[in-house]
Design an enzyme around this catalytic site. Structure first.
Site, PDB file in Angstrom:
ATOM      1  N   PHE A 291     -77.660 -25.288  16.618  1.00 63.07           N
ATOM      2  CA  PHE A 291     -76.472 -25.809  17.323  1.00 63.07           C
ATOM      3  C   PHE A 291     -76.007 -24.717  18.270  1.00 63.07           C
ATOM      4  O   PHE A 291     -75.830 -23.578  17.851  1.00 63.07           O
ATOM      5  CB  PHE A 291     -75.329 -26.125  16.353  1.00 63.07           C
ATOM      6  CG  PHE A 291     -74.017 -26.378  17.064  1.00 63.07           C
ATOM      7  CD1 PHE A 291     -73.600 -27.670  17.329  1.00 63.07           C
ATOM      8  CD2 PHE A 291     -73.208 -25.323  17.496  1.00 63.07           C
ATOM      9  CE1 PHE A 291     -72.409 -27.911  18.016  1.00 63.07           C
ATOM     10  CE2 PHE A 291     -72.014 -25.549  18.182  1.00 63.07           C
ATOM     11  CZ  PHE A 291     -71.626 -26.851  18.434  1.00 63.07           C
ATOM     12  N   GLU A 292     -75.798 -25.073  19.517  1.00 64.08           N
ATOM     13  CA  GLU A 292     -75.155 -24.145  20.451  1.00 64.08           C
ATOM     14  C   GLU A 292     -74.468 -24.973  21.516  1.00 64.08           C
ATOM     15  O   GLU A 292     -75.044 -25.963  21.980  1.00 64.08           O
ATOM     16  CB  GLU A 292     -76.188 -23.283  21.205  1.00 64.08           C
ATOM     17  CG  GLU A 292     -76.906 -22.244  20.394  1.00 64.08           C
ATOM     18  CD  GLU A 292     -77.971 -21.492  21.209  1.00 64.08           C
ATOM     19  OE1 GLU A 292     -78.623 -22.106  22.077  1.00 64.08           O
ATOM     20  OE2 GLU A 292     -78.134 -20.303  20.971  1.00 64.08           O
ATOM     21  N   ILE A 293     -73.256 -24.583  21.877  1.00 65.78           N
ATOM     22  CA  ILE A 293     -72.688 -25.044  23.143  1.00 65.78           C
ATOM     23  C   ILE A 293     -72.472 -23.753  23.915  1.00 65.78           C
ATOM     24  O   ILE A 293     -71.862 -22.806  23.380  1.00 65.78           O
ATOM     25  CB  ILE A 293     -71.364 -25.804  22.957  1.00 65.78           C
ATOM     26  CG1 ILE A 293     -71.585 -27.057  22.094  1.00 65.78           C
ATOM     27  CG2 ILE A 293     -70.766 -26.196  24.311  1.00 65.78           C
ATOM     28  CD1 ILE A 293     -70.313 -27.843  21.790  1.00 65.78           C
ATOM     29  N   HIS A 328     -80.287 -14.584  20.507  1.00 64.04           N
ATOM     30  CA  HIS A 328     -79.054 -15.039  21.193  1.00 64.04           C
ATOM     31  C   HIS A 328     -77.825 -14.346  20.607  1.00 64.04           C
ATOM     32  O   HIS A 328     -76.893 -13.989  21.336  1.00 64.04           O
ATOM     33  CB  HIS A 328     -78.881 -16.555  21.023  1.00 64.04           C
ATOM     34  CG  HIS A 328     -79.825 -17.355  21.863  1.00 64.04           C
ATOM     35  ND1 HIS A 328     -79.795 -18.738  21.902  1.00 64.04           N
ATOM     36  CD2 HIS A 328     -80.820 -16.994  22.692  1.00 64.04           C
ATOM     37  CE1 HIS A 328     -80.744 -19.170  22.719  1.00 64.04           C
ATOM     38  NE2 HIS A 328     -81.372 -18.145  23.209  1.00 64.04           N
TER      39      HIS A 328
END
Ligand SMILES: Nc1nc2c(ncn2[C@@H]2O[C@H](COP(=O)(O)OP(=O)(O)OP(=O)(O)O)[C@@H](O)[C@H]2O)c(=O)[nH]1
Ligand SMILES: [Mg+2]
Length: 404
Positions: A291-293, A328
């Protein structure tokens, strides 16, 4: 007299007949007016105007149809501007039915109200079935991209024999995906290339979605807009300790980068999240990147690209098994200011085997959440989310200690 009696007998007989006839006819009237609501009927119009009589035994020749098949709920789309944003998924054709489930969750809980685009990326061509099904499910535009070969292959500075030996060793040690070449290409692609794909160049914001994920609460606001308005660049819902055997030299590589590029290190960084000894060693804490925004311009910045290239040349994507999550996370932790990283407590999420279920009962009720708070991973000893709160001097959500 005998004649009169005969007449009387005829009259009585005729009366009895009339009474019998009356009863027969009135009882058949009652029968025809019995309600028929529970008997299945076709929705075909009756051209003669008479109500068609269903034959309860004739199931095969004339099956009942579900009523109102062509009537959908009116769309409830949130008015206003949209951000320059897209969902992005890396997938194989064989992932179709698992990504279909994820899309359904994302659409039901969020995107049916916002209709953002969805970009699908693959190292192979997507087939027609994949495109047809995903396009039917996504409320926004769908776009399909093929990854260029040079972004999904061994760079020329990698010694392939050495890399093959490592895979053998990792296989013996039973390290998850330790012997997989494609998993390594995937981790390297997610670390350094997806944001540079020609389709992604058109966007500023992304939300990464993997197959088989679930969303458990309604999200009634535009998360991309929220990120922009609050000057956030990266976000997460789950954090945890990385499996050390997959990244033995990653922190050394990151330190080497920091030493050579002090200009890229943020003043108010999250070193306390990454290290307990002011940078000497790594806590192994990372934001779980399935999950990443996030902001694509940050990933495309010189700072991030220099960071990726420095790690890539260190070789650990192939000589170890560096995941894109710690890559990241270390980048965000070192090169963003603390307040540019956001924890979405309100996005309830599952990716096997962990659940993020928002802390706070009233929130869960108000947002129609269907996760079990007992399964929330945040306050578990193996999660790094409490550390994130401490790094940022944030108060943990009310009631967190009761929901441990
Ligand atoms: N096109 C393509 N996509 C891949 C490949 N391997 C993995 N992916 C995608 O990359 C993402 C991450 O892969 P996953 O297999 O979910 O990796 P993971 O989340 O670490 O492991 P799981 O616990 O199995 O989900 C997913 O969106 C996959 O669909 C591949 O070889 N080709
Ligand atoms: Mg996955």
């Amino acid at each position: 007299m005998a004649g009169t009696q005969r007449y009387l007998r005829y009259i009585v007989f005729a009366l009895i007949c009339l009474i019998l006839l009356f009863f027969i006819s009135s009882s058949s009237t009652v029968q025809t007016s019995w309600p028929t609501a529970n008997v299945p009927q076709t929705t075909e119009p009756d051209t003669k105007g008479a109500v068609p009589k269903p034959d309860p035994l004739a199931t095969d020749s004339n099956p009942p149809k579900t009523p109102n098949v062509d009537k959908e709920l009116p769309p409830a789309i949130v008015p206003g501007d949209r951000m320059n944003a897209t969902f992005v998924t890396l997938a194989r054709n064989s992932d179709l039915w698992e990504i279909a489930k994820s899309i359904r969750h994302v659409e039901d809980r969020f995107n049916r109200k916002f209709n953002y685009d969805w970009v699908f990326l693959n190292d192979d061509d997507f087939n027609d079935e994949f495109k047809k099904v995903t396009t039917a499910l996504v409320s926004g535009r769908t776009r399909y991209g093929k990854i260029p070969k040079e972004h999904w292959s061994f760079p020329d500075f990698i010694d392939q024999d050495k890399a093959a030996k490592v895979r053998e060793e990792m296989k013996e040690k039973k390290i998850i995906y330790g012997d997989s070449v494609s998993y390594r290409h995937m981790c390297r692609y997610e670390s350094g290339f997806f944001f540079r794909h020609p389709l992604m160049l058109e966007y500023e914001w992304y939300w990464r979605v993997e197959p088989s994920i679930e969303l458990y609460c309604d999200i009634n606001y535009d998360t991309f807009k929220w990120m922009a308005e609050n000057k956030k660049k990266y976000s997460f819902v789950l954090s945890l300790y990385e499996y050390v055997e997959t990244i033995p030299t990653l922190w050394e590589a990151a330190k080497n980068f920091s030493a050579h590029h002090p200009e890229h290190i943020a003043k108010d960084n999250s070193m306390k999240f990454l290290s307990d000894d002011d940078g000497k060693t790594y806590t192994n804490c990372h934001f779980w990147s399935n999950f990443e925004i996030g902001n694509l311009n940050w990933l495309r910045s010189k700072a991030y690209v220099d960071f990726f290239e420095s790690l890539d040349h260190a070789g650990g994507f192939f000589y170890e098994r560096w995941g894109d999550a710690p890559v990241h996370s270390i980048a965000a932790g070192l090169m963003l200011n603390k307040d540019e990283i956001h924890f979405f407590n309100d996005i309830a999420y599952y990716h096997v085997p962990f659940t993020h279920c928002p802390t706070g009962e009233q929130y869960r009720l108000d947002h129609k959440c269907h996760c079990n708070p007992k399964e929330n991973f945040d306050w578990n000893g193996y999660s790094c989310t409490a550390r994130f709160y401490e790094t940022n001097g944030m108060q943990k959500p009310e009631g967190y200690d009761k929901e441990k």
